[in-house]
Design a protein around this motif. Structure first.
Motif, PDB file in Angstrom:
ATOM      1  N   TYR A 188       0.897  -1.030  -0.103  1.00 58.42           N
ATOM      2  CA  TYR A 188      -0.099  -0.137  -0.018  1.00 58.42           C
ATOM      3  C   TYR A 188       0.792   1.275   0.120  1.00 58.42           C
ATOM      4  O   TYR A 188       1.951   1.290   0.674  1.00 58.42           O
ATOM      5  N   CYS A 189       0.520   2.220  -0.812  1.00 54.33           N
ATOM      6  CA  CYS A 189       1.446   3.499  -1.080  1.00 54.33           C
ATOM      7  C   CYS A 189       0.474   4.414  -1.284  1.00 54.33           C
ATOM      8  O   CYS A 189      -0.544   4.563  -2.014  1.00 54.33           O
ATOM      9  N   TYR A 190       0.696   5.710  -0.242  1.00 54.85           N
ATOM     10  CA  TYR A 190      -0.331   6.799  -0.429  1.00 54.85           C
ATOM     11  C   TYR A 190       0.764   7.776  -1.064  1.00 54.85           C
ATOM     12  O   TYR A 190       1.793   8.034  -0.220  1.00 54.85           O
ATOM     13  N   GLU A 191       0.520   8.451  -1.787  1.00 59.08           N
ATOM     14  CA  GLU A 191       1.027   9.640  -2.462  1.00 59.08           C
ATOM     15  C   GLU A 191       0.207  10.895  -2.735  1.00 59.08           C
ATOM     16  O   GLU A 191      -0.820  10.732  -2.907  1.00 59.08           O
ATOM     17  N   GLU A 192       1.145  12.066  -2.299  1.00 59.69           N
ATOM     18  CA  GLU A 192       0.141  13.356  -2.656  1.00 59.69           C
ATOM     19  C   GLU A 192       0.847  13.995  -3.625  1.00 59.69           C
ATOM     20  O   GLU A 192       1.978  14.304  -3.678  1.00 59.69           O
ATOM     21  N   GLU A 193       0.224  14.264  -4.717  1.00 59.67           N
ATOM     22  CA  GLU A 193       0.524  15.340  -5.877  1.00 59.67           C
ATOM     23  C   GLU A 193       0.780  16.623  -5.466  1.00 59.67           C
ATOM     24  O   GLU A 193      -0.314  17.497  -5.237  1.00 59.67           O
ATOM     25  N   LEU A 222      -1.399  -1.313  -4.384  1.00 57.37           N
ATOM     26  CA  LEU A 222      -2.333  -0.432  -4.063  1.00 57.37           C
ATOM     27  C   LEU A 222      -1.813   0.930  -3.748  1.00 57.37           C
ATOM     28  O   LEU A 222      -1.425   1.349  -2.766  1.00 57.37           O
ATOM     29  N   ARG A 223      -1.937   1.836  -5.016  1.00 57.79           N
ATOM     30  CA  ARG A 223      -1.230   3.109  -4.898  1.00 57.79           C
ATOM     31  C   ARG A 223      -2.234   4.174  -4.902  1.00 57.79           C
ATOM     32  O   ARG A 223      -3.153   4.467  -5.920  1.00 57.79           O
ATOM     33  N   VAL A 224      -2.432   5.012  -3.677  1.00 59.47           N
ATOM     34  CA  VAL A 224      -3.402   6.093  -3.731  1.00 59.47           C
ATOM     35  C   VAL A 224      -2.602   7.378  -4.184  1.00 59.47           C
ATOM     36  O   VAL A 224      -1.670   7.678  -3.375  1.00 59.47           O
ATOM     37  N   LYS A 225      -3.119   8.173  -5.055  1.00 55.72           N
ATOM     38  CA  LYS A 225      -2.627   9.272  -5.738  1.00 55.72           C
ATOM     39  C   LYS A 225      -3.789  10.530  -5.362  1.00 55.72           C
ATOM     40  O   LYS A 225      -4.741  10.250  -5.811  1.00 55.72           O
ATOM     41  N   ARG A 226      -3.083  11.286  -4.418  1.00 54.32           N
ATOM     42  CA  ARG A 226      -4.223  12.191  -4.129  1.00 54.32           C
ATOM     43  C   ARG A 226      -3.694  13.709  -4.096  1.00 54.32           C
ATOM     44  O   ARG A 226      -2.627  14.080  -3.826  1.00 54.32           O
ATOM     45  N   SER A 227      -4.613  14.582  -4.766  1.00 58.16           N
ATOM     46  CA  SER A 227      -4.461  16.088  -4.950  1.00 58.16           C
ATOM     47  C   SER A 227      -5.432  16.748  -4.217  1.00 58.16           C
ATOM     48  O   SER A 227      -6.079  16.029  -3.459  1.00 58.16           O
ATOM     49  N   GLN A 228      -5.517  18.026  -4.344  1.00 64.96           N
ATOM     50  CA  GLN A 228      -6.347  18.679  -3.516  1.00 64.96           C
ATOM     51  C   GLN A 228      -7.719  18.509  -3.862  1.00 64.96           C
ATOM     52  O   GLN A 228      -8.595  18.346  -2.823  1.00 64.96           O
ATOM     53  N   ASN A 229      -8.357  18.253  -5.022  1.00 69.57           N
ATOM     54  CA  ASN A 229      -9.526  17.998  -5.447  1.00 69.57           C
ATOM     55  C   ASN A 229      -9.982  16.821  -6.148  1.00 69.57           C
ATOM     56  O   ASN A 229     -10.810  16.758  -6.846  1.00 69.57           O
ATOM     57  N   ALA A 230      -8.772  15.708  -6.014  1.00 68.40           N
ATOM     58  CA  ALA A 230      -8.821  14.567  -6.930  1.00 68.40           C
ATOM     59  C   ALA A 230      -8.202  13.491  -5.986  1.00 68.40           C
ATOM     60  O   ALA A 230      -7.265  13.587  -5.216  1.00 68.40           O
ATOM     61  N   ALA A 231      -8.567  12.106  -6.299  1.00 65.96           N
ATOM     62  CA  ALA A 231      -8.080  11.102  -5.919  1.00 65.96           C
ATOM     63  C   ALA A 231      -8.262   9.841  -6.441  1.00 65.96           C
ATOM     64  O   ALA A 231      -9.182   9.636  -7.179  1.00 65.96           O
ATOM     65  N   HIS A 232      -7.011   9.054  -6.798  1.00 68.10           N
ATOM     66  CA  HIS A 232      -7.287   8.069  -7.585  1.00 68.10           C
ATOM     67  C   HIS A 232      -6.618   6.788  -6.999  1.00 68.10           C
ATOM     68  O   HIS A 232      -5.548   6.932  -6.181  1.00 68.10           O
ATOM     69  N   ILE A 233      -7.363   5.438  -6.955  1.00 69.07           N
ATOM     70  CA  ILE A 233      -6.704   4.204  -6.469  1.00 69.07           C
ATOM     71  C   ILE A 233      -6.092   3.518  -7.791  1.00 69.07           C
ATOM     72  O   ILE A 233      -6.866   2.959  -8.705  1.00 69.07           O
TER      73      ILE A 233
END
Length: 393
Positions: free
Chosen positions: A319-324, A344-355
């Protein structure tokens, strides 16, 4: 809590360092299309190549961790990184390359991976496609974690505006981390033999990726859960990942990519400060109970009270959580191989998130992964209902 200053030492020994555990594992896959971190920036018409070249030089020169090369120490029997400063500005050039395809496609299909034994762990070019010009800079992940990209971007654009430049520093952070790893290994490192897991043929490691994007309503639910139970957003996404894995993975262990920065407080330093921690899938407790438990473990790690630290090959699921965090650079997804069965990589920005689910065909079928993807919306709906029930009670 440990506190560290980036410029604490001028000792010559701090300009060379053994690789950290994470870096050493990356070295095993030198020149393979993995651990790539390419970024693109469309150049405005008013920006010249020369002013950007000078700003790039100042930015790279501001970080000793980007002016490193690698070699094998036969006496100590490990790889080391050592500082090799850039040549003078007038001798340092950035090539201009005309391309006949979109730059993202050029990066993915035309470029081989960076060799860690033939120069610096990055490359930079100016690309020209039709009427548009781009800065293309790619780092090997051995020298850059996600927060580092923001650090690089900040210094680069400050340099463009005002000629800003930092003192280069040294590699004492890596030396400190390696010492911490050695001390910790006697007590809390995983005792399992890392072996040669995942070292099969390239085809056995080829990666396929499927992405699920959260809706605005689902993003709101995640934020409301974090606020309701006073936990960090990464913890809520970790709970979501556990709920997803719980269908077939209950009680099994998985790896978490964590970062030493919160312990070192070196937020202005470019480098690879990631490490692996261990957790077990637990969906049997209540929503509140599991969130509190995950938050407590996260708080301990942030304060330097580490649990079981893992080796790169200890886990089949990660599991990897990353912020753009970048405002100007766009990251290009270029990795072709995966060292795990499932990431399972979570990519999150201020107004979006993708798994993003990255998997190997030898371990999972496309149908199995599609089942995982279809379950995400059901889990999010269940979390929404539990949140509503908690407000009503």
């Amino acid at each position: 809590m440990l506190f560290y200053s980036r410029y604490q030492s001028e000792d010559p020994a701090d300009f060379s360092a053994e690789l950290t555990k994470m870096q050493a594992c990356m070295m095993q896959y030198n020149e393979q299309p993995i651990h790539r971190k390419p970024y693109l920036y469309p150049l405005p018409d008013t920006m010249s190549y020369e002013e950007l070249r000078v700003a790039l030089y100042r930015t790279i020169s501001s970080h000793a961790t980007l002016q490193v090369m690698f070699k094998y120490d036969k006496h100590e029997q490990h790889y080391v990184q050592y500082v090799e400063y850039l040549p003078p500005l007038e001798q340092w050039q950035v090539p201009v390359v005309k391309i006949n395809m979109l730059p993202e496609m050029y990066i993915v299909t035309q470029e081989s991976s960076i060799s860690l034994l033939k120069g610096y762990p990055w490359r930079v070019k100016f690309l020209e496609h039709e009427e548009q010009r781009y800065l293309y800079i790619e780092f090997h992940a051995i020298c850059l974690d996600d927060y580092s990209a923001k650090c690089f971007e900040d210094v680069l654009f400050r340099s463009l505006i005002s000629g800003f430049e930092l003192q280069a520093g040294n590699l004492s952070s890596y030396r400190l981390l390696r010492n911490m790893e050695i001390i910790s290994s006697k007590h809390i490192f995983s005792g399992r033999d890392a072996g040669l897991r995942g070292r099969g043929s390239k085809e056995n490691k080829r990666m396929i990726a499927v992405t699920y994007s959260l809706t605005a309503e689902q993003l709101l639910v995640m934020r409301q859960i974090a606020k309701k139970y006073a936990v960090d957003i990464p913890v809520v996404y970790q709970l979501l990942v556990e709920q997803l894995l719980g269908y077939s993975y209950e009680g099994e262990r998985y790896g978490i990519v964590e970062n030493w920065r919160s312990t070192l407080r070196n937020y202005d330093e470019i480098g690879c400060f990631n490490y692996l921690s261990e957790e077990y899938v637990n969906v049997s407790t209540s929503l509140e109970g599991r969130l509190i438990a995950l938050q407590l473990e996260r708080k301990k790690r942030l304060e330097g009270e580490l649990g079981t630290l893992g080796n790169r090959h200890d886990y089949s699921v990660m599991y990897c959580y990353e912020e753009e965090l970048c405002q100007h650079f766009t990251e290009v997804q270029a990795d072709q191989y995966c060292m795990y069965d499932l990431v399972l990589r979570v990519k999150r920005s201020q107004n979006a998130a993708h798994i993003k689910l990255e998997y190997r065909q030898q371990s999972y079928t496309r149908e199995q992964i599609q089942q995982y993807v279809h379950r995400i919306s059901a889990i999010l709906e269940r979390l929404r209902q539990q949140l509503l029930a908690s407000h009503a009670s």
